[in-house]
Design an enzyme around this catalytic site. Structure first.
Site, short mmCIF file in Angstrom:
data_model
loop_
_atom_site.label_atom_id
_atom_site.label_comp_id
_atom_site.label_asym_id
_atom_site.label_seq_id
_atom_site.Cartn_x
_atom_site.Cartn_y
_atom_site.Cartn_z
N GLU A 111 38.11 -16.31 51.85
CA GLU A 111 38.19 -17.44 51.66
C GLU A 111 39.44 -18.39 51.24
O GLU A 111 39.41 -19.52 51.64
CB GLU A 111 36.91 -17.73 50.29
CG GLU A 111 35.46 -17.28 51.01
CD GLU A 111 34.54 -17.21 49.70
OE1 GLU A 111 34.89 -16.46 48.71
OE2 GLU A 111 33.68 -17.97 49.64
N GLU A 131 30.14 -10.28 50.52
CA GLU A 131 29.38 -10.27 49.32
C GLU A 131 28.09 -9.98 49.01
O GLU A 131 27.53 -9.66 48.22
CB GLU A 131 29.64 -11.95 48.98
CG GLU A 131 30.80 -12.41 48.47
CD GLU A 131 32.08 -12.91 49.52
OE1 GLU A 131 31.56 -12.32 50.72
OE2 GLU A 131 32.89 -13.74 49.38
#
Ligand code: 3HC
Ligand code: NAI
Length: 707
Positions: A111, A131
């Site tokens: 990210e 995640e």
């Protein structure tokens, strides 16, 4: 060089020509702890404020770019700046920001890279948004930037699977702009930055990327992912939220999408599934660190011997061959040896049939495989694993032979499920070399390896067993010698609890369903049918003489075995398997047998809710788990958790039975055990460890941390 003499920042920056080189150095994996977040934000502020800086290059020190958010911070009070703000700050930088990626760029790490304006990866890079495997979703813009960059379908596939993409795949997907020609990430990154500067490349923001321009394609991908997730991610909390977030990326503005993502992320962060999965993540790393792995150096293992070519011997041989090791198999006679070899070949033939292996590759692997009926073939072997019949006399005879032929220092391992390894070791002249390596069936697939440590074994042999586990890509758990070690010992108890419930009134079908709904892939009676009811029957007969005559003994399974209903392989067991079906159907005749058994035992059947079934099943599992920790058979509660997760299908998102106990509250588990004990005080004896922990107001996790 910017640094602070009292608290050196894990993020440093220095000017290289016109490029501000920003290095993240936060061992072991550059996780995005609060200091890294602060450091990154400060570096970007510096870049924007300083006229000498024309571009920014982000690199990671050590083996990785950034492995993601700092998982150890989850559940603790948040400390600013939040990661989404840091990613936004990077993206808002007025000067081009380039991320140069080597090793892991995972989760928050990717990210950060998506917040940058240009991305380069070198060979060996692993890019992904894992995640979901921690019960989360990418919470720093990953669900909004990824689909804008590479389209909804590719983004959903990446985020829902959590898989790692290689540098080449990332290039193909459009996740990175180029793959470096060399693996010198710094040189490649600086060269790319120079090129971009020369071309006057702008600060190109991922939030403006057009990967969702084809709305129809994106809608179709989202609908397909929603349908697929409903089917495949049964019981999981975060996957559907991921689909919702990607849908928000399509339908909302970037900023609204980010807000939506944040809200979903925080809900996941608060969920028990996140707690369970994060526990599993750390537990599976902790189990590798048995004391002997720190105190001793493993012996060299370059060759493996396997005694017995049955179910387990063949599976173990395949596991070792797959790890690149040469294997010698010993069998009783030529016919058995040919059968053993055929078992091994069958595994590879299956892969060839599925198009997952070529005949050439199989031939290359089998070139490392040899068989013999003479133990002399093991004279130079480094480590031998015995997997013959489960009988002490047979095992001791095998070990006598091994003692005769093996070179000094060879590791002699047994795959016994239940037998006393101290007694096996005592029968040879070198008990210090004897260890238990308890594999699970199918041994080439199942990840768990119980390393069973007898009294006289030396530490370097135990360290060797852990090293072998690493080579075989197994998850090793250290266990002490007792009947059933960790896993099978718990299994015997929670299966007995299920049997009691069955005799008291629940059908095996209801019990299996309740256990499946809890998250196991199969219920206990389905597992018996799959493994073969005869195995348990043989061991029950063996133990009949030593069983406590006062202990409750449910005979239902014996009645089925007496009819030769051994499960799938005989077409019926607890279930019916018409014409070789692999999924069973309930059998009214079994229900009639159960009724008759209840009557024989003088039991008036009552009904059970699924919830009560699970309370009993789990209380039995947890109580015995506590006993094995109390008796030091398992080092810590987390070793019990990993055993159940990797060998017995315990749902990972619940973290394992001991973590589950902590989450429901140990005092509640104890209250259940005491309540059940009113009917059967012999079976339901609270573990002294649970009693002690409840008295102290402590939990299992406190033992994991203090160990
Ligand atoms: N946070 C904190 N510690 C971490 C960590 C993380 N993200 N990732 C790894 N570690 C720790 C491990 O616990 C281990 O600690 P130990 O030495 O005390 O046992 C150490 O780093 C080394 O880890 P490994 O043994 O796993 O090392 P490998 O070299 O085998 O693997 C890796 C490296 C591929 C990076 C692997 O560690 C990994 O997959 N890590 C997790 C990656 C991940 O899940 N990232 C997403 C986090 S969630 C997130 O980013 C949320 C965001 O969207 C907001
Ligand atoms: P199996 O019956 O399929 O295979 C045993 C093999 O050993 C046979 O091929 C037999 O010919 C061979 N054998 C017997 N005596 C021998 C000798 N003296 N020398 C050489 N070979 C000999 O049994 P399975 O299921 O493979 O079990 C083997 C061992 O692994 C047992 O101790 C069992 O408890 C243990 N185990 C079994 C598991 C399972 O799920 N089947 C799981 C974990 C451990």
């Amino acid at each position: 060089m910017a640094s602070d003499s009292i608290h050196p920042s894990p993020v440093s920056y220095e000017l290289r020509g016109k490029v501000l080189l920003v290095t993240i150095d936060n061992p072991p994996v550059n996780a995005l702890g609060v200091d890294v977040r602060r450091g990154l934000a400060a570096a970007i502020e510096h870049a924007d404020a300083n006229d000498a800086v024309e571009a920014v290059l982000l690199v990671g020190a050590g083996r990785n770019f950034i492995a993601g958010a700092d998982i150890r911070e989850f559940g603790k009070p948040p400390q600013p700046p939040a990661l989404p703000d840091v990613c936004n700050r990077i993206e808002a930088c007025r000067k081009p920001v380039i991320a140069a990626i080597h090793g892991a760029a995972l989760g928050g790490g990717l990210e950060v890279a998506l917040g940058a304006h240009y991305r380069l990866a070198v060979a060996g890079a692993k890019l992904g948004l894992p995640e979901v495997q921690l019960g989360l979703l990418p919470g720093a813009g990953g669900t909004q930037r990824t689909p804008r960059l590479i389209g909804a379908e590719a983004a959903l596939s990446l985020i829902l699977s959590g898989r790692h993409a290689s540098a080449q795949e990332a290039l193909k997907l459009g996740l990175v702009d180029r793959v470096g020609a060399s693996d010198d990430v710094l040189a490649e990154g600086l060269a790319y930055a120079q090129e971009l500067l020369a071309a006057q490349a702008p600060a190109r923001r991922t939030r403006d990327a057009q990967g969702l321009a084809n709305r129809e394609a994106a809608q179709a991908a989202i609908a397909a992912a929603r349908a697929d997730t409903a089917k495949k991610s049964r019981g999981l909390f975060s996957p559907m939220k991921i689909v919702d977030c990607v849908e928000a990326a399509l339908n909302e503005s970037f900023d609204d999408g980010l807000r939506f993502e944040r809200k979903q992320f925080l809900e996941c962060l608060d969920s028990p599934q996140r707690a369970g999965l994060v526990h599993a993540f750390f537990a599976e790393r902790e189990v590798q660190k048995a004391p002997e792995t720190k105190s001793a150096t493993p012996r060299a293992i370059n060759t493996i011997g396997v005694i017995g070519g049955g179910t387990m011997g063949a599976g173990i041989a395949v596991a070792a061959l797959d790890a690149g090791l040469p294997v010698t198999m010993i069998e009783r006679d030529d016919v058995s040896l040919a059968r053993g070899r055929a078992h091994v070949e069958k595994v590879y033939d299956g892969l060839i049939a599925k198009g997952r292996m070529t005949a050439d590759a199989k031939a290359q692997i089998l070139a490392r495989f040899s068989g013999s009926t003479s133990y002399d073939a093991l004279a130079q072997t480094d480590l031998v694993i015995e997997a013959v019949f489960e009988e002490m006399g047979v095992k001791q005879a095998v070990f006598t032979e091994l003692d005769r032929v093996c070179k000094p220092g060879a590791v002699l391992a047994t795959n016994t499920s239940y037998l006393d390894i101290d007694a096996i070791a005592a029968s040879v002249s070198r008990p210090q070399d004897v260890v238990g390596l308890h594999f699970f069936s199918p041994a080439n697939i199942m990840k768990l390896l119980e390393v069973v440590v007898p009294k006289q074994v030396t530490a370097d042999v135990v360290a060797t067993a852990f090293e072998l586990a690493k080579k075989l890509r197994k998850v090793p758990v250290r266990a002490g010698v007792c009947d059933g070690f960790i896993g099978n010992r718990l299994l015997a108890v929670y299966r007995a609890a299920a049997d009691h419930v069955m005799e008291d009134g629940a059908s095996p079908y209801q019990i299996d369903k309740a256990v499946r709904d809890f998250g196991f892939p199969m219920g206990p009676y389905q597992v018996i049918d799959l493994a073969g009811g005869d195995i348990g029957w043989a061991s029950r007969k063996r133990r009949a003489a030593t069983r406590d005559p006062n202990a409750r003994y449910v005979q239902i399974a014996d009645r089925l075995c007496e009819r030769s209903w051994f499960g799938q392989k005989t077409g019926r067991g607890f279930y019916l398997y018409p014409e070789g079906a692999r999924t069973g159907t309930p059998d009214p005749e079994v229900e009639a047998i159960i009724d008759a058994e209840r009557e024989r035992a003088g039991i008036k059947p009552r009904s059970f809710t699924d919830e009560e079934i699970i309370r009993r099943y789990m209380a039995a599992m947890i109580n015995e788990g506590a006993n094995v920790v109390h008796e030091k058979i398992a080092l810590r509660p987390l070793d019990v958790d990993v055993t159940l997760l990797y060998g017995y299908g315990f749902p990972r998102y619940r973290g394992g039975p001991m973590k589950y106990a902590d989450m429901v509250g140990l005092e509640n588990v104890l209250a259940d055990i005491r309540e059940f004990a009113k009917e059967d005080p012999l079976f339901w004896r609270p573990s002294p460890l649970i009693v002690e922990l409840v008295e102290r107001g402590a939990n299992f996790a406190s033992l994991d941390q203090s160990a």
